[in-house]
Design an enzyme around this catalytic site. Sequence first.
Site, short mmCIF file in Angstrom:
data_model
loop_
_atom_site.label_atom_id
_atom_site.label_comp_id
_atom_site.label_asym_id
_atom_site.label_seq_id
_atom_site.Cartn_x
_atom_site.Cartn_y
_atom_site.Cartn_z
N CYS A 151 -37.92 -5.28 -22.69
CA CYS A 151 -37.38 -6.56 -23.14
C CYS A 151 -36.32 -7.08 -22.16
O CYS A 151 -35.65 -6.32 -21.48
CB CYS A 151 -36.77 -6.41 -24.53
N ASP A 152 -36.19 -8.39 -22.12
CA ASP A 152 -35.20 -9.02 -21.24
C ASP A 152 -33.91 -9.32 -22.03
O ASP A 152 -33.77 -8.91 -23.19
CB ASP A 152 -35.77 -10.28 -20.59
N LEU A 153 -32.99 -10.03 -21.42
CA LEU A 153 -31.71 -10.33 -22.05
C LEU A 153 -31.85 -11.14 -23.34
O LEU A 153 -30.97 -11.11 -24.20
CB LEU A 153 -30.80 -11.08 -21.08
N VAL A 190 -36.67 -10.37 -25.97
CA VAL A 190 -38.12 -10.44 -26.10
C VAL A 190 -38.77 -9.73 -24.92
O VAL A 190 -38.14 -9.50 -23.89
CB VAL A 190 -38.62 -11.91 -26.18
#
Length: 135
Positions: free
Chosen positions: A17-19, A22
């Site tokens: 997941c990213d910041l 998601v």
Amino acid sequence: MKKYCFQIELKVRDYECDLQGVVNNSNYQRYMEHTRHEFLGLLGENFGRMHEAGIDAFVTRVDIRYKTSLRSGDTFLSCLNLKKEGLKLLFEQDIYRLPDMTLAVSGRVETVIVKDGKLTRGEYFDNLLKQNNLL
């Protein structure tokens, strides 16, 4: 949900997941690749053995349409269908969030087969799929 020739259930890991919390877009392509590798294993083959025999499958094009984001801890169903188009083997792949079966991504992956460094007409996969009653 449409009918698929192969599907596998997987789970999103935190580091995918990213910041924004998601799944990073590049990981969907990895999920689809993992699904194709597992499908190949179901057919009794693997890329290591193929390469040792001078046979390599190469992705020539990927088209992914993002619909709904997956999040850490989500389980999902990664599905595929395939068909031949000239020299290419086309994988139509969809990923659904579980348990509600919301479509997360829809993709199309084109591949070709090279034997001993030369592009083939795809006979290797034709034979493998025929042996497994998929063509």
